[in-house]
Write a protein that holds these residues in place. Structure first.
Motif, PDB file in Angstrom:
ATOM      1  N   LEU A 236      49.197  45.819  56.374  1.00  0.00           N
ATOM      2  CA  LEU A 236      49.784  46.998  57.008  1.00  0.00           C
ATOM      3  C   LEU A 236      50.167  46.783  58.477  1.00  0.00           C
ATOM      4  O   LEU A 236      51.289  47.106  58.878  1.00  0.00           O
TER       5      LEU A 236
ATOM      6  N   ALA B 221      49.675  55.976  57.341  1.00  0.00           N
ATOM      7  CA  ALA B 221      49.331  54.596  57.683  1.00  0.00           C
ATOM      8  C   ALA B 221      48.120  54.557  58.606  1.00  0.00           C
ATOM      9  O   ALA B 221      47.203  53.746  58.426  1.00  0.00           O
TER      10      ALA B 221
ATOM     11  N   TRP C  25      49.592  36.891  47.893  1.00  0.00           N
ATOM     12  CA  TRP C  25      49.564  35.869  46.837  1.00  0.00           C
ATOM     13  C   TRP C  25      48.594  34.746  47.197  1.00  0.00           C
ATOM     14  O   TRP C  25      47.886  34.214  46.356  1.00  0.00           O
TER      15      TRP C  25
ATOM     16  N   VAL D 108      40.037  52.063  56.026  1.00  0.00           N
ATOM     17  CA  VAL D 108      39.751  50.781  55.384  1.00  0.00           C
ATOM     18  C   VAL D 108      39.250  49.719  56.361  1.00  0.00           C
ATOM     19  O   VAL D 108      38.552  48.792  55.968  1.00  0.00           O
ATOM     20  N   THR D 109      39.574  49.844  57.663  1.00  0.00           N
ATOM     21  CA  THR D 109      39.114  48.788  58.568  1.00  0.00           C
ATOM     22  C   THR D 109      38.007  49.227  59.526  1.00  0.00           C
ATOM     23  O   THR D 109      37.116  48.441  59.819  1.00  0.00           O
ATOM     24  N   GLN D 110      38.059  50.465  60.004  1.00  0.00           N
ATOM     25  CA  GLN D 110      37.084  50.854  61.024  1.00  0.00           C
ATOM     26  C   GLN D 110      35.750  51.293  60.423  1.00  0.00           C
ATOM     27  O   GLN D 110      34.683  50.978  60.945  1.00  0.00           O
TER      28      GLN D 110
ATOM     29  N   VAL E  67      53.962  47.174  59.969  1.00  0.00           N
ATOM     30  CA  VAL E  67      54.348  48.200  60.949  1.00  0.00           C
ATOM     31  C   VAL E  67      55.093  47.554  62.101  1.00  0.00           C
ATOM     32  O   VAL E  67      56.158  48.029  62.523  1.00  0.00           O
TER      33      VAL E  67
ATOM     34  N   THR F 273      46.613  45.794  50.891  1.00  0.00           N
ATOM     35  CA  THR F 273      47.429  46.769  51.610  1.00  0.00           C
ATOM     36  C   THR F 273      46.957  46.881  53.057  1.00  0.00           C
ATOM     37  O   THR F 273      47.761  46.850  53.989  1.00  0.00           O
ATOM     38  N   SER F 274      45.645  46.986  53.255  1.00  0.00           N
ATOM     39  CA  SER F 274      45.155  47.135  54.627  1.00  0.00           C
ATOM     40  C   SER F 274      45.344  45.848  55.410  1.00  0.00           C
ATOM     41  O   SER F 274      45.593  45.868  56.606  1.00  0.00           O
TER      42      SER F 274
ATOM     43  N   PHE G 149      44.917  55.499  56.722  1.00  0.00           N
ATOM     44  CA  PHE G 149      44.554  54.401  55.820  1.00  0.00           C
ATOM     45  C   PHE G 149      43.913  53.253  56.603  1.00  0.00           C
ATOM     46  O   PHE G 149      42.860  52.735  56.236  1.00  0.00           O
TER      47      PHE G 149
ATOM     48  N   LEU H  21      53.801  52.966  53.343  1.00  0.00           N
ATOM     49  CA  LEU H  21      53.024  53.452  54.483  1.00  0.00           C
ATOM     50  C   LEU H  21      53.636  53.009  55.814  1.00  0.00           C
ATOM     51  O   LEU H  21      53.665  53.778  56.778  1.00  0.00           O
ATOM     52  N   ALA H  22      54.118  51.774  55.856  1.00  0.00           N
ATOM     53  CA  ALA H  22      54.510  51.198  57.149  1.00  0.00           C
ATOM     54  C   ALA H  22      55.871  51.697  57.636  1.00  0.00           C
ATOM     55  O   ALA H  22      56.070  51.857  58.833  1.00  0.00           O
TER      56      ALA H  22
ATOM     57  N   ILE I 269      44.745  33.739  65.721  1.00  0.00           N
ATOM     58  CA  ILE I 269      44.289  34.883  64.929  1.00  0.00           C
ATOM     59  C   ILE I 269      43.977  34.436  63.500  1.00  0.00           C
ATOM     60  O   ILE I 269      42.967  34.825  62.919  1.00  0.00           O
TER      61      ILE I 269
ATOM     62  N   THR J 261      43.441  45.639  64.385  1.00  0.00           N
ATOM     63  CA  THR J 261      42.727  45.515  63.115  1.00  0.00           C
ATOM     64  C   THR J 261      42.972  44.142  62.485  1.00  0.00           C
ATOM     65  O   THR J 261      42.175  43.663  61.701  1.00  0.00           O
ATOM     66  N   LYS J 262      44.082  43.513  62.855  1.00  0.00           N
ATOM     67  CA  LYS J 262      44.388  42.170  62.351  1.00  0.00           C
ATOM     68  C   LYS J 262      43.500  41.132  63.030  1.00  0.00           C
ATOM     69  O   LYS J 262      43.254  40.061  62.492  1.00  0.00           O
TER      70      LYS J 262
ATOM     71  N   LEU K  44      50.906  44.094  60.225  1.00  0.00           N
ATOM     72  CA  LEU K  44      52.050  43.200  60.299  1.00  0.00           C
ATOM     73  C   LEU K  44      53.329  43.935  59.935  1.00  0.00           C
ATOM     74  O   LEU K  44      54.355  43.831  60.609  1.00  0.00           O
TER      75      LEU K  44
ATOM     76  N   ILE L 194      53.726  37.030  50.335  1.00  0.00           N
ATOM     77  CA  ILE L 194      53.174  35.688  50.580  1.00  0.00           C
ATOM     78  C   ILE L 194      51.697  35.774  50.932  1.00  0.00           C
ATOM     79  O   ILE L 194      50.865  35.076  50.357  1.00  0.00           O
ATOM     80  N   PHE L 195      51.352  36.658  51.877  1.00  0.00           N
ATOM     81  CA  PHE L 195      49.958  36.718  52.311  1.00  0.00           C
ATOM     82  C   PHE L 195      49.043  37.209  51.191  1.00  0.00           C
ATOM     83  O   PHE L 195      47.918  36.732  51.049  1.00  0.00           O
TER      84      PHE L 195
ATOM     85  N   VAL M 111      44.043  47.549  47.253  1.00  0.00           N
ATOM     86  CA  VAL M 111      43.721  48.322  48.461  1.00  0.00           C
ATOM     87  C   VAL M 111      43.469  47.391  49.646  1.00  0.00           C
ATOM     88  O   VAL M 111      43.986  47.601  50.750  1.00  0.00           O
TER      89      VAL M 111
END
Lengths: 275, 311
Positions: free
Chosen positions: A151, B38, A208, B45-47, A155, A147-148, B41, A88-89, B238, A114-115, A153, A205-206, A144
């Motif tokens: 994502l 992307a 796991w 999934v977030t909003q 991108v 993945t979100s 998705f 996706l990214a 963050i 979103t992060k 990071l 890493i994130f 899922v």
């Protein structure tokens, strides 16, 4: 700092200081690994013991308590979500760098925003939705969510790697008559392969290490490695050697991967802002 | 619709893709297509969950009393804002995040300065230093709780003597120390990258002009490092504002509410008290707080963008 001798002594002092700092920070990890090879009596001795005969009891018990399914769940969730994130990214990063869409800055900021939204604010609806779908304690739910989680990071990172591709190379490929597909396969991908690897590592890493969603949405079937460790939280009947063996085992894949890819790690963790 | 007219993918090579998009609707669509999966998705999934959170926050809904699910407007928000536990959690979140970020940035700066100079085994020391960051946070939290803080056989008492129960006596410090141990290496990595991008010629020139090491550090190095320090603090915030593993494992928010931060408090409200409406309202309040902080944070990132433009 004047003569050569003084600066050599300076270097020695500097090295001693740096090594001391390094060993100080590493010590808890060393202690964890050592304790994992102790017998429980040695592990819980007071004062702590430095000399002991190493045994594999701790590790044997960890496997007897069946850590394997948890490790496999972690592996599935981390690997599959990492693959999805890259799929996706990478195109998204391409659309935000080499052939930028309008308002690319806004889109890029949207991803990173979103992060910044605390996961806890989305937990309840996600929990309710997943429950309605009958997907609680299911490893694909975690795929899922991871993945979100990774994502934005990815991108940002992939964009920073793509920006380093010299535009002249792409133009040259176009002049030579290469179509977009060929350009991507023959010119772009080989150039950004190290970037792809670094991005994959960070996502792995994130995923796991993730605990918050795992503890709330999984149980026995889809529990990941940190969930296996939850059994050690209560201090009653604690077995320190076994705990340290388990902690070493679940940390090992990420520690090894991180050691091998230190340079890329910095760039990944800073979303590509630092090279 | 325009796609059906399109004969083949060949014409793509007629013009190099370099200049920014101006072309027709089809050209814009082609440009956007790689972005859409992307973007869609991320929005789904977030909003959408967050919109549902807002809806849930207007309900009086305790999962232990099924059937009662009434619209109560902003009543949950009034409860949340006047709730002592939540106010405590807010204060704890600020203390925990700010404490861990500031200490790990300072320690990270010190470590980075140490590693910026050549000495035998520098690569090994760097590897040793980054390891705490790589250890699974859950494993790290358990390690510190049991192997170090334990009053009977923990290593801290083993070295210092005495029989202090560190987690009950100094709960917040215990959690923050664990987080600082994990996050200082991360700060070190970012700041080290900053140090290594500093121009050695400028530093030499300053030395020739008679500047001492301390003057070089405060007048040249620190200003140069500023964006890197800001980036480290921003990224640390963050992640650390969402701290859950360490609180869950080391103190379970206690004793009392001494270490209950907002993520842990909302987790308790949702999964221990089953107050869904209230938990949702608390979640929304957290997001609003985060947006305020994030607005500032995004300005920092914009600053980094300007660096990129000037490069």
């Amino acid at each position: 700092m004047s003569g050569r001798g003084a600066s050599r002594w300076g270097t020695v002092a500097w090295a001693v200081g740096a090594w001391a700092a390094g060993l100080f920070f590493f010590f808890p990890v060393l202690w964890m690994v050592l304790t994992g090879f102790k017998r429980e009596v040695d592990a819980a001795s007071n004062p702590p013991t430095w000399t002991f005969t190493p045994v594999l009891d701790g590790y044997r018990q960890v496997f007897d308590r069946d850590i394997t399914p948890y490790l496999l769940n972690s592996l599935t969730a981390s690997l599959v979500s990492t693959a999805l994130v890259l799929l996706l990214a990478t195109p998204a990063a391409y659309a935000l760098s080499l052939r930028p869409v309008g308002k690319w800055r806004d889109v890029l900021f949207f991803f990173i925003s979103t992060k910044m939204l605390p996961a806890v604010a989305a937990l309840l609806p996600i929990y309710l939705l997943v429950r309605e779908l009958g997907m609680l304690d299911n490893i694909w739910t975690m795929v899922v969510l991871y993945t979100s989680m990774n994502l934005p990071l990815a991108v940002w990172m992939m964009r920073s790697f793509l920006l380093e591709v010299p535009p002249a190379l792409i133009e040259a490929a176009a002049v030579d008559g290469a179509g977009l597909g060929t350009t991507i396969r023959k010119v772009l991908l080989p150039l950004v392969a190290p970037g792809l690897a670094a991005t994959a590592l960070i996502c792995f890493i994130f995923s796991w290490n993730e605990f918050f969603f795992a503890v709330n949405l999984t149980a026995t079937n889809a529990g990941t490695s940190p969930i296996f460790l939850v059994g050690f939280i209560s201090s009653e009947g604690l077995f320190l050697a076994r705990l340290c063996a388990a902690a070493t085992l679940v940390s090992l894949p990420v520690v090894l991967a991180g050691w091998f890819a230190q340079k890329q790690l910095v760039r990944g963790l800073s979303m590509g802002a630092v090279k | 619709m325009t796609q059906t007219i399109r004969p083949a993918p060949a014409p793509a090579r007629k013009k190099p893709p370099a200049p920014p998009a101006r072309g027709g609707a089809r050209e814009r669509l082609i440009r956007r297509a790689p972005l859409l999966p992307a973007l869609v998705f991320a929005i789904v999934v977030t909003q959408i969950p967050f919109l549902v959170t807002i809806y849930l926050s207007t309900l009086s809904w305790n999962a232990l009393r099924p059937g009662e699910r009434d619209f109560v407007g902003l009543a949950n928000y009034a409860d949340v804002l006047t709730d002592d536990r939540l106010r405590a959690a807010l204060v704890n979140t600020v203390v925990l995040t700010a404490g861990a970020v500031v200490l790990s940035v300072l320690l990270g700066l010190g470590l980075a300065v140490l590693l910026d100079r050549r000495f035998p085994g520098r690569g090994v020391v760097r590897t040793l230093l980054i390891t705490p960051f790589l250890v699974m946070p859950m494993a790290a939290a358990l390690l510190w709780k049991h192997a170090f803080y334990n009053p009977a056989y923990g290593l801290v008492n083993g070295v210092l003597g005495g029989s202090t129960d560190w987690v009950s006596s100094y709960p917040m410090a215990s959690v923050v120390a664990t987080l600082v141990w994990q996050w200082s290496p991360f700060m070190m990595l970012i700041i080290l990258a900053g140090l290594q991008s500093q121009s050695q010629e400028t530093v030499e020139a300053a030395r020739v002009d008679g500047a001492g090491p301390w003057q070089v550090f405060t007048r040249l190095t620190l200003p140069h490092l500023r964006p890197y320090l800001e980036l480290g603090a921003l990224l640390g915030s963050i992640y650390l504002v969402q701290t859950f593993d360490a609180v869950f494992t080391i103190t379970q928010g206690g004793p009392g509410t001494a270490t209950t931060n907002l993520p842990y408090e909302i987790y308790l409200t949702t999964f221990r008290k089953f107050e869904y409406g209230e938990a949702a309202a608390a979640g929304v309040v957290v997001v609003i707080g985060t947006i305020i902080v994030a607005t500032f944070a995004l300005r920092v990132i914009s600053g980094l963008f300007r660096m990129e433009d000037h490069r």
